[in-house]
Motif scaffolding. Sequence first.
Motif, mmCIF file in Angstrom:
data_model
loop_
_atom_site.group_PDB
_atom_site.id
_atom_site.type_symbol
_atom_site.label_atom_id
_atom_site.label_comp_id
_atom_site.label_asym_id
_atom_site.label_seq_id
_atom_site.Cartn_x
_atom_site.Cartn_y
_atom_site.Cartn_z
ATOM 1 N N HIS A 138 0.820 -1.213 0.000
ATOM 2 C CA HIS A 138 0.000 0.000 0.000
ATOM 3 C C HIS A 138 0.851 1.259 0.000
ATOM 4 O O HIS A 138 0.414 2.319 -0.404
ATOM 5 C CB HIS A 138 -0.890 0.054 1.244
ATOM 6 N N CYS A 192 -5.916 -6.420 6.238
ATOM 7 C CA CYS A 192 -6.607 -5.285 5.674
ATOM 8 C C CYS A 192 -7.226 -5.669 4.352
ATOM 9 O O CYS A 192 -6.927 -6.691 3.772
ATOM 10 C CB CYS A 192 -5.642 -4.143 5.469
ATOM 11 N N SER A 193 -8.016 -4.769 3.848
ATOM 12 C CA SER A 193 -8.768 -5.123 2.655
ATOM 13 C C SER A 193 -7.867 -5.317 1.454
ATOM 14 O O SER A 193 -8.229 -5.958 0.508
ATOM 15 C CB SER A 193 -9.775 -4.035 2.357
ATOM 16 N N GLY A 194 -6.690 -4.689 1.531
ATOM 17 C CA GLY A 194 -5.780 -4.776 0.390
ATOM 18 C C GLY A 194 -5.459 -6.216 0.052
ATOM 19 O O GLY A 194 -5.400 -6.596 -1.097
ATOM 20 N N GLY A 195 -5.261 -6.996 1.103
ATOM 21 C CA GLY A 195 -4.978 -8.404 0.887
ATOM 22 C C GLY A 195 -6.104 -9.034 0.098
ATOM 23 O O GLY A 195 -5.883 -9.689 -0.913
HETATM 24 NI NI NI Z 1 -4.991 -4.467 2.253
#
Ligand code: NI
Lengths: 304, 307, 327, 511, 347
Positions: A171, D2-5
């Motif tokens: 990220h 997290c949502s990224g995963g």
């Molecule tokens: Ni994530």
Amino acid sequence: MGKYLIRRLLQVIPVLFIISFVVFCLVFVAGDPVALMLPEDASQEDIELLRESLGLNEPFHIQYFTYMLGLVQLDFGDSFRYNQSALPIVLERLPATLELAIAAMIIAIVIAIPFGIWSATKKNSPVDFLATGGAVLWKAMPNFWLGIMLILLFSVTLGWFPVSGRGDLSHLVLPAITLGTGIAAEMTRLIRSSMLEILNQDYIRTAKSKGIRNFFVINKHAFRNALIPVVTITALQTSTLVGGTLVTETVFSWPGLGQLLIQAVNTRDMAIVQASVFVIAFIVILMNLIADILYKILDPRIKY
Amino acid sequence: MSVNTETQNQNQVVSSVEKKQTTNGFVRWMRLLLKSKTGTFGLIIVLAVILVAIFAKYLAPYDPNMINPAAMLKPPFWLEGGSMEHILGTDNLGRDILSRIIYGSQVSLAVGLAAVALAGVIGVFVGLVAGYYGGFIDNVLMRLVDSFLAIPTILFALVILSIFGPSVTTLIVVLGITNWVQYARLVRGEVLSIKEREFVKAAKSIGVRDNKIILKHLLPNVISPFIVISTLSVATTIILEASLSFLGLGIQPPTISWGGILSDGRDYIATSWWLATFPGLAITITVLAIIFLGDWLRDVLDPRSAK
Amino acid sequence: MTEALLEVKDLKTYFHTENGVVPSVDGVSFSIKKGETIAVVGESGSGKSVTSLSIMGLVGSPGKIVDGKILFEGKDLTTISNRDMRKLRGNEIAMIFQEPLTSLNPLFTVGNQISESIKLHQKASKEEAKVKSIEMLRKVGIPRPEKVYSSYPHMLSGGMRQRVMIAMALSCNPKLLIADEPTTALDVTIQAQILQLMRNLIHENDTSIMLITHDLGVVAEMVDTVIVMYAGQVVEYTDVYTIFKEPKHPYTKGLLDSTPKIHELKDELQSIEGTVPAPGTITKGCRFQTRCPLATSKCFSEEPELKEIRPNHQVRCWLHEEGEVAI
Amino acid sequence: GCSGGTTTDESTDSKTTDSEQKGTDTKADGEVDRTLTVAVGSDMVSFDIHNHNNTSTEAIHVNMFNYLFKKDANGEIYPELVEEYNTIDDLTIEMKLKEGVTFHNGDPLTSEDVKYTLERVATDDTLREYPNYKQIKEVQVIDELTFRVVTHAPEPSLLHRLSRLGSGILPKNYIEENGFDHFLSNPVGTGPYQFKEWVRDDRITLVPYDNYFEGKVEEWDEVVFRVIPENSTRVSELLTGGVDIAVNIPPADWDRVNSNEGTSIVQEISNRVIMLIVRSTEGLPTADVRVRQALDYAIDDGTLANVVLKGGAVPTTTMVGPGNFGHNPDLYETYNYDVEKAKALLEEAGYADGFEITLQAPRGRYLQDAEVAEMIAGMLAAINVKVNVEFLEWSNFVEMRNANENKELYLLGLGNSMFDGAYSVDWYRAERMAGHTDYKNDRIEELLAASASNMNPEEREKQIQEISAIAAEEAPFIKLYQEKINIGVSDKIDFVPTSDEMINAKNIKRK
Amino acid sequence: MVQKLEQVETQTKKEEYLLEVKGLKKYFDVTEGLFKKERQYLRAVDNIDFFVRQGETLGIVGESGCGKSTTGNLIMQLLDKTEGEIIFEGVDLSKLKGEALRKKRAEIQMIFQDPFSSLNPRMRVFDIIAEPLKTHGVAKGKELENQVYELMDVVGLDRSYARRYPHEFSGGQRQRIGIARAIALKPKLIICDEPVSALDVSIQSQILNLMSKLQKEFQLTYIFIAHGLPAVKHISDRVAVMYLGKIVEITTKEKLFDQPLHPYTEGLLAAVPIPDPTLRDQKHRIIIEGDMPSPANPPSGCRFHTRCPYAQDKCRSEEPSLIEEKPDHFVACHFPLEKGHGVLIEK
Ligand code: NI
Ligand SMILES: Nc1ncnc2c1ncn2[C@@H]1O[C@H](COP(=O)(O)OP(=O)(O)OP(=O)(O)O)[C@@H](O)[C@H]1O
Ligand SMILES: Nc1ncnc2c1ncn2[C@@H]1O[C@H](COP(=O)(O)OP(=O)(O)OP(=O)(O)O)[C@@H](O)[C@H]1O
Ligand SMILES: [Mg+2]
Ligand SMILES: [Mg+2]
């Protein structure tokens, strides 16, 4: 050293004092946030009522006094938006912003040092032209535009990195690149000119006259010297860097100080604005202080 | 040997040696300019942009704010669906992008130049005073400078603009008062070193008054680093204006600025790329040109490259 | 003639600047024998430093050796590889520079900088290098060398720094030591100390020295042979006694006359009128023409050659075309 | 975590497994992805349900709190936490809570909690919702589950009030034991989801509550609301599968979302009407009713709705939209547009040569607001009215309104979270608008007074409808259109937006 | 000390000196840190006395950092003294303030070491030379122009150079501009702070000759600061030798160079290399060992004792004062040399 530190820290006090005053004045002229806190269909009575209850009808000096009183206890008042003490809210965001800023700085350094050195040692070569040209080009691009383009390219089209948010390392990549490359551009140019100057110094000639390999002459003798101005200017860039997070965080919905601040500004949540400005100013000052100390560590000529 | 013959003798030498060097300033500048390709590029583009800004009225094919529901989101002429009517296409309200960019140059340049001029005047004055007098005045002014430096410009601008509302004037004033510190610092630093140069001592020992020393001896010598920095500052200001537009606090329509067009167009980057790309290019090229110009000025104004 | 350690033949080093080509060194030839001390004199900008840097192979861009040979023990330094040159540098040929402060890297300790070349050229270990460095420091007369070993250059006085430079240069027992104005930045009493030191070293090690200076006093006290340079060329080249007694070039003569001498009283100093021309500005005739009191029309049209007017005495002047003339 | 995963997993999966798997989006190890990720444009403000007035905050709260009443898709009010209720008199209603409702900490829901909650918001004047609940005088506890709500005066819209955020019930004991600050950081409600985590400006994570009184919601193991303020980023997240639902998609991106495989736009009419507030102050051309009508006729609401907003709006001439009490269907999905008539009206009013006025508008507040404002300026130019558009940054815009510094026209969107038309038409009240629009109509004044305490719903409805009709005629505000909400949704889930803009995870299903 | 001062006074009462410096001190505050109770001072000039007669040249020599420039700057009032008097034509300059000082400045001028940095690179030669004239309202318009051109003639600069900038000149020419500026106001005293040390060898003599010529022409008085002893000897009438902020010896140049009384002077003279190879081995070599100590922390007693080959116990503890050992020959040494080695002077 200790004394020097104390002196420097004492100098911070008037600076913070001035900042607090300026910020307070801004907040004061900003008028009150009451109307913004209520919905479009709120009536005038509702507004008056809330204003009264928040103590916004006091005159300037009383409000300033209250504000300063809070300030010395590190209390910036309550955020109107969050109904909470402002400072903890700000501090809660700090790690995210620091993470981004540090990552950007690292990227900047990783790009700038080799390119800066390279283009200085190969002055007027294609590499030099590319590095300086690239640096200038990068500097000329607005940050948010770059950010959006990076998302479209690397996330939407290629799917390499997540689009936004904060999480694992992946990220961090795009926002840090967005923020870092701009800084890198500046830094490359700086390292280049600093290196060019150093390479003309007599002691470089001395080193060469000893028969040392060019590689070591550059990386041992020249680079360390070139680093000194870079350190100070990099510290000065903290402020630019933090400023850059405002935009970058918004593009990448990075939950840091920048986003908080923008929302606070838009909603006239002045307690948050005050606290953030203060915290940012403090960090910038701290960075400059650290740079100063680092400077003195890097350069044995300077005494405390 | 008498002094006079000595002089004559010397004159000969000097005139033969130095004739080439004592060409007038303008010619020297042009020579240096033509020697630097980037400098030439910078100057030409900057001049072009200035001319475009001045003659926008005559150059723009359309009224930049004219809405045309019939021609919305037309692509530039070389793409399918585009036409020579709108060379760079139209935006989501059917406004001609080329015209908007032409008009946008006015505000972008004006903001850049005026803000830098304002900052320059304040900063140079403060820097001269602080540097020359030193001591308490210097201390107070420098603390003030430190304070301003500790707050990122964009943040400061954001807060003030949100309070006073973004107009061209506020923007100029805000950027002016946030940027002066940079010049104050620069000028002060220069003054501190120039002050120690012997010609300042010489002036003092002649009995020249302080204000004269500041104006005649210090000011001309700090002006060239100032010019260099301020050119670059014009570039940063243009970008800053764009960033402020992005954050919603840039110049508001119907006044057109490049930053404004760019940030309005960003929602269309994926679908109608020309909305944001052309103003983005305009900014990038102009800023690039200004930076090149600044670099060139740095060389020109450095007496060491005076040969 | 005993075998020359260094032989410079028609050396030309030009700088390609934005304003054209600057012929800083324009056809310089001389040689240095083993154990000989030779001085290069001439005023600022006459090409002394560039000559020495050419020998060291350290002329940086935009400068370039465009012609000539530099034979060191028979090897031509202008053609050998960078690697071989690096092996010579600091090892066989060492150099001391004019400014002892700026010539030492401010960020490294003195010891670090001395042992650097010992480690490099003598393949010594860190400890050995340290021992050797301290010994060198002691040899150049530095009190408490252990302490100085770990000091930074700025902590030392000018004289000490110059001693450090000398220690550094001599650490690998070079055959040739080039000293580029080693004492101009120093006070007279300190200069005297350094000169004394160098004299002792010559005695001990039989090192050849190329001493660059514009102080004729230093020349008179130190050297065997003198090269006088003017505007990138050698104008006179002979032994030290002849130079001072019977200078044959008007420039050498002017230089000697215009130097105020502490052991003489004079009402007015002789002086060479005019200023030194910038290199490359005089394209025709003798380069000294503009300042020469004895210049003839030939001097303005034709360039003189360096001519041996008697054994071991070369002069570049039309005056001696037809044989030696007293000036 | 997290949502990224999940994001990357989903996006790679979606290419291969896409439709045939029909929503059983699998993780690498074969487990079903039971995380619902919703991208919202701004962060939740607080967990103090009484102290904000932020629809997007409420949209999240609804998953954690239950209200006493709820509204269905048609605006019909039905009890949620309440089992049954009777009107005792004009001032009093008695209600009985459902049995077996518990808070997330295990405490049962009692009348005391209701009393605590309603009296808090009805008496604490620092709370943002106070104005909407100050009508309540007290709550009388009858027994464990029975209580009476007493108002100061007859309050026809009481049930409307009790079917919105103010009546989300707070756990009295929990708060009294731990303090309100603790509640704010560890909120507890009775809703289907309970609080897990809130990272400000980043995400709010909720997980199902096992003992939800209607039974545990099995559909999602986790509901994540992600805060993504930048439009293009939100869209990008949706396109890459980073989120399942993304709210407020700008019209520019609808095609992109729809043409992208696996995502589409769903729309629903919002409860927000966009209009021009006209200043009718004496001396201005707009004081003349004919001028106002002319302006109304000159503006082509259809073009605005269909072209500028690309169909993301419904033209209207009333502020009271469908689903609101007092809605007048005659005035809806219709608009006045007749340039000739507009010109005639102007001529009649003596402004044949037109005049110059200012239109103030915010930017980025409403869908395509700036474009609409500029378009209107263009349209009015056709009848010789020169409009200077003045855009104001939102806080300045608000300030302008408060200081009554509004010029001839300004663009405003008005929502009505009460879904009671009385709230909308109150904007025509002369006293309220004195100094602002200076519009006054005696008939409207009469009707307003009569409806205020009219406890007869049918009569009251007529009164409100009549006010709307007068306003449509006299154009004190020029109503433009009712905005639609535009939500981008992944094809893997089944989501039907509602006009209250709530995002009820309970109602969202995997396909 | 007190006694000594009186001595000097009685000595000098007879004569009127152009400049008289009495007990001049300049301490630079080099205290570091905020809270240090004890302040630290660098004694750049520490209690010096001397005088300059009308029309003569006083040379000041000494090693780098011994306080020569500081002395010059103090006389010029470019620095504020710590203590002492600077009496110029009977007026204590250091007591003058503001306008009075500004006026007085016209009478003392300075020529600086570095011809590069002593000229404002952004001013034309004409303006540089005209500045003193304009500042003191000496001349205006045509008259000003004439005067400037005359000055250029005097220092040997072609009039056509008037519109050039300093960087367009060679070092020697720049120094001529500096000299023209210094003599523009017809000062009585000119302080020359190493005016030739930045110049090329062959140019130095041009400037020295020019300075001698001007001195005769305008009856100038010079204080000539330098560390090149030969030049000082050439131009001076009397020479003061400074060491670590003190004057250690002051007398006529003949006496000084012939028979120095102070061991430091002796060492200094011996250190000057003589440009005559034939004298190489005849020269009496006295090499003063060691470096100059720091003026911030000077040695006790005689400041030279750490390097003095003849130092005795007394030198370590007691500070010698400057006394007139022989007529017009002042020295500050407990044991002045009986037969100091001067330089061989060829007559
Ligand atoms: Ni994530
Ligand atoms: N890097 C360079 N670029 C251009 N010209 C150069 C460069 N280095 C030296 N020169 C020129 O070469 C000429 C000779 O310089 P050099 O340094 O050899 O003189 P020098 O005799 O050593 O003088 P000095 O006594 O001042 O050290 C000078 O005219 C100088 O301008
Ligand atoms: N402004 C100052 N602050 C602190 N110390 C100073 C200052 N100016 C001079 N000094 C110190 O005073 C001492 C005398 O300096 P001065 O410049 O007078 O020496 P000098 O004899 O002229 O030396 P040089 O021959 O190098 O010019 C030196 O140690 C110097 O470091
Ligand atoms: Mg040299
Ligand atoms: Mg000095």
